[in-house]
Motif scaffolding. Structure first.
Motif, mmCIF file in Angstrom:
data_model
loop_
_atom_site.group_PDB
_atom_site.id
_atom_site.type_symbol
_atom_site.label_atom_id
_atom_site.label_comp_id
_atom_site.label_asym_id
_atom_site.label_seq_id
_atom_site.Cartn_x
_atom_site.Cartn_y
_atom_site.Cartn_z
ATOM 1 N N SER A 47 0.700 -0.832 -0.185
ATOM 2 C CA SER A 47 -0.199 0.342 -0.083
ATOM 3 C C SER A 47 0.403 1.492 -0.054
ATOM 4 C CB SER A 47 -0.525 -0.206 1.537
ATOM 5 O OG SER A 47 -1.435 1.278 1.229
ATOM 6 N N GLN A 48 1.707 1.609 0.967
ATOM 7 C CA GLN A 48 3.172 2.475 0.647
ATOM 8 C C GLN A 48 3.449 2.405 -0.513
ATOM 9 O OE1 GLN A 48 3.424 4.656 3.029
ATOM 10 N NE2 GLN A 48 1.579 3.989 4.436
ATOM 11 N N GLU A 49 3.833 1.760 -0.791
ATOM 12 C CA GLU A 49 4.650 1.749 -2.218
ATOM 13 C C GLU A 49 3.612 2.290 -3.738
ATOM 14 O OE1 GLU A 49 6.556 -1.539 -5.302
ATOM 15 O OE2 GLU A 49 7.607 -1.843 -3.657
ATOM 16 N N GLU A 50 1.780 1.918 -3.579
ATOM 17 C CA GLU A 50 1.581 2.459 -3.939
ATOM 18 C C GLU A 50 1.110 3.473 -3.867
ATOM 19 O OE1 GLU A 50 0.777 0.755 -7.374
ATOM 20 O OE2 GLU A 50 1.503 -0.850 -5.803
ATOM 21 N N LEU A 51 1.171 4.577 -3.334
ATOM 22 C CA LEU A 51 0.635 5.945 -2.144
ATOM 23 C C LEU A 51 2.624 6.655 -3.573
ATOM 24 C CD1 LEU A 51 -0.063 5.748 1.077
ATOM 25 C CD2 LEU A 51 -1.226 6.494 -1.231
ATOM 26 N N THR A 52 3.701 5.788 -3.369
ATOM 27 C CA THR A 52 4.861 6.684 -3.648
ATOM 28 C C THR A 52 4.688 6.288 -4.988
ATOM 29 O OG1 THR A 52 6.155 5.333 -1.881
ATOM 30 C CG2 THR A 52 7.652 5.922 -3.677
ATOM 31 N N HIS A 53 4.148 5.517 -5.885
ATOM 32 C CA HIS A 53 3.965 5.446 -7.646
ATOM 33 C C HIS A 53 2.701 6.686 -7.842
ATOM 34 C CE1 HIS A 53 4.363 1.337 -7.704
ATOM 35 N NE2 HIS A 53 5.552 1.413 -6.931
ATOM 36 N N ALA A 54 1.984 7.318 -7.166
ATOM 37 C CA ALA A 54 0.881 7.997 -6.875
ATOM 38 C C ALA A 54 1.249 9.324 -7.239
ATOM 39 C CB ALA A 54 -0.494 8.180 -6.341
ATOM 40 N N MET A 55 2.301 9.834 -6.262
ATOM 41 C CA MET A 55 3.143 10.726 -5.955
ATOM 42 C C MET A 55 3.797 11.169 -6.707
ATOM 43 S SD MET A 55 1.315 12.197 -3.218
ATOM 44 C CE MET A 55 2.619 14.146 -3.080
ATOM 45 N N LYS A 56 4.576 9.826 -7.303
ATOM 46 C CA LYS A 56 5.609 10.342 -8.339
ATOM 47 C C LYS A 56 5.233 10.966 -9.590
ATOM 48 C CE LYS A 56 9.115 6.938 -7.737
ATOM 49 N NZ LYS A 56 10.156 6.884 -8.364
ATOM 50 N N PHE A 57 3.617 9.955 -10.039
ATOM 51 C CA PHE A 57 2.713 10.525 -11.156
ATOM 52 C C PHE A 57 2.387 12.230 -10.932
ATOM 53 C CE2 PHE A 57 2.601 6.989 -12.737
ATOM 54 C CZ PHE A 57 2.122 6.575 -14.209
ATOM 55 N N TYR A 58 2.206 12.440 -9.779
ATOM 56 C CA TYR A 58 1.355 14.079 -8.669
ATOM 57 C C TYR A 58 2.624 14.853 -9.361
ATOM 58 C CZ TYR A 58 -0.110 16.931 -5.640
ATOM 59 O OH TYR A 58 -1.060 18.685 -4.920
ATOM 60 N N ALA A 59 3.817 14.293 -8.537
ATOM 61 C CA ALA A 59 4.641 15.245 -9.024
ATOM 62 C C ALA A 59 5.342 15.832 -10.310
ATOM 63 C CB ALA A 59 5.950 14.720 -8.548
ATOM 64 N N PHE A 60 5.224 14.892 -11.372
ATOM 65 C CA PHE A 60 5.164 14.747 -12.664
ATOM 66 C C PHE A 60 4.605 16.171 -13.102
ATOM 67 C CE2 PHE A 60 5.203 13.180 -17.483
ATOM 68 C CZ PHE A 60 6.778 13.371 -17.560
ATOM 69 N N ILE A 61 3.197 15.664 -13.219
ATOM 70 C CA ILE A 61 2.213 16.173 -13.792
ATOM 71 C C ILE A 61 2.426 17.609 -13.444
ATOM 72 C CG2 ILE A 61 0.410 17.198 -13.844
ATOM 73 C CD1 ILE A 61 -0.949 13.541 -13.431
ATOM 74 N N GLN A 121 8.790 4.491 -18.470
ATOM 75 C CA GLN A 121 10.172 2.937 -19.046
ATOM 76 C C GLN A 121 9.944 2.863 -17.088
ATOM 77 O OE1 GLN A 121 10.259 2.132 -21.255
ATOM 78 N NE2 GLN A 121 8.479 3.789 -21.451
ATOM 79 N N TRP A 122 10.439 4.271 -16.206
ATOM 80 C CA TRP A 122 10.286 3.147 -14.514
ATOM 81 C C TRP A 122 9.247 2.717 -14.229
ATOM 82 C CZ3 TRP A 122 7.866 3.664 -9.820
ATOM 83 C CH2 TRP A 122 8.785 2.595 -8.970
ATOM 84 N N PHE A 123 7.824 3.141 -14.759
ATOM 85 C CA PHE A 123 6.238 1.868 -14.366
ATOM 86 C C PHE A 123 6.749 1.229 -14.947
ATOM 87 C CE2 PHE A 123 5.893 6.811 -12.650
ATOM 88 C CZ PHE A 123 5.535 6.163 -11.294
ATOM 89 N N VAL A 124 6.701 0.766 -16.307
ATOM 90 C CA VAL A 124 7.306 -0.274 -17.082
ATOM 91 C C VAL A 124 8.333 -2.009 -16.622
ATOM 92 C CG1 VAL A 124 7.520 -1.414 -19.260
ATOM 93 C CG2 VAL A 124 6.491 0.810 -19.107
ATOM 94 N N THR A 125 9.614 -1.107 -15.506
ATOM 95 C CA THR A 125 10.058 -1.991 -15.447
ATOM 96 C C THR A 125 9.795 -2.326 -13.545
ATOM 97 O OG1 THR A 125 12.279 -0.962 -16.381
ATOM 98 C CG2 THR A 125 12.249 -2.186 -14.382
ATOM 99 N N GLU A 126 9.094 -0.955 -13.078
ATOM 100 C CA GLU A 126 8.298 -1.193 -11.835
ATOM 101 C C GLU A 126 7.387 -1.673 -11.921
ATOM 102 O OE1 GLU A 126 7.611 -0.742 -7.557
ATOM 103 O OE2 GLU A 126 9.548 -1.266 -8.700
ATOM 104 N N GLN A 127 6.395 -2.395 -12.931
ATOM 105 C CA GLN A 127 5.364 -3.688 -12.636
ATOM 106 C C GLN A 127 6.131 -4.812 -13.919
ATOM 107 O OE1 GLN A 127 3.532 -1.701 -11.677
ATOM 108 N NE2 GLN A 127 1.906 -2.913 -12.423
#
Length: 172
Positions: A47-61, A121-127
């Motif tokens: 769950s914490q890892e997914e929150l981190t992913h959401a924040m990466k997208f948020y910051a990128f936007i 690409q980071w997310f592709v590898t992560e998945q």
């Protein structure tokens, strides 16, 4: 600068990542009710890892001059038939997320949005890693059948998971 179409798609992904965090938190609650503390810990970390992913997208936007538009997060299920059913659901969910990420990559390539493509690409590898780690647990659970001794061994193994994200680690 992001196109409006890409901005919307990235905002949708923020929502999908937040749903993932919410789903895994619901799974942690399920495992906690079953007194499977290692499984609970593993899901809390997820769950914490997914929150981190959401924040990466948020910051990128934000970095690309876009606007974050947060939406309602769908309620996840609250119960499952077994730990094996939970991990089967996790694998299917991660495969869905992989499909979403691949769709974003396709959109970035079609729009010639190279910065977003590189970011994704980071997310592709992560998945790839996500699906593999979940599948490893799922296959062990399938091998166990109903063996409670083996379940406790897996519970102990899952309790040893360390967080890959810099966020605070919740306790099981």
């Amino acid at each position: 600068m992001l196109s409006s179409r890409m901005e919307q798609a990235l905002n949708d992904q923020v929502n999908a990542e937040l749903y993932s965090a919410y789903l895994y938190l619901a799974m942690a609650a399920y495992f906690s009710e079953q007194n499977l503390e290692g499984f609970t810990h593993w899901m809390n970390m997820q769950s914490q890892e997914e929150l981190t992913h959401a924040m990466k997208f948020y910051a990128f936007i934000n970095e690309r001059g876009g606007r974050n538009t947060l939406k309602t997060i769908e309620a996840p299920p609250a119960t499952w038939d077994s730990p094996t059913a939970v991990f089967q659901a996790v694998l299917e969910h991660e495969q869905k997320v992989t499909s979403l990420i691949n769709g974003l990559v396709d959109m970035a390539l079609a729009e010639k949005d190279h910065a977003t493509n590189i970011f994704l690409q980071w997310f592709v590898t992560e998945q790839v890693e996500e699906e593999a780690s979940v599948n490893a647990v799922l296959q062990k659970l399938k091998l166990l059948g109903g063996d409670s001794g083996g379940m406790f061994m897996i519970d102990r193994e899952l309790a040893a998971r360390n967080s890959a994200c810099p966020c605070a680690q919740p306790t099981p």
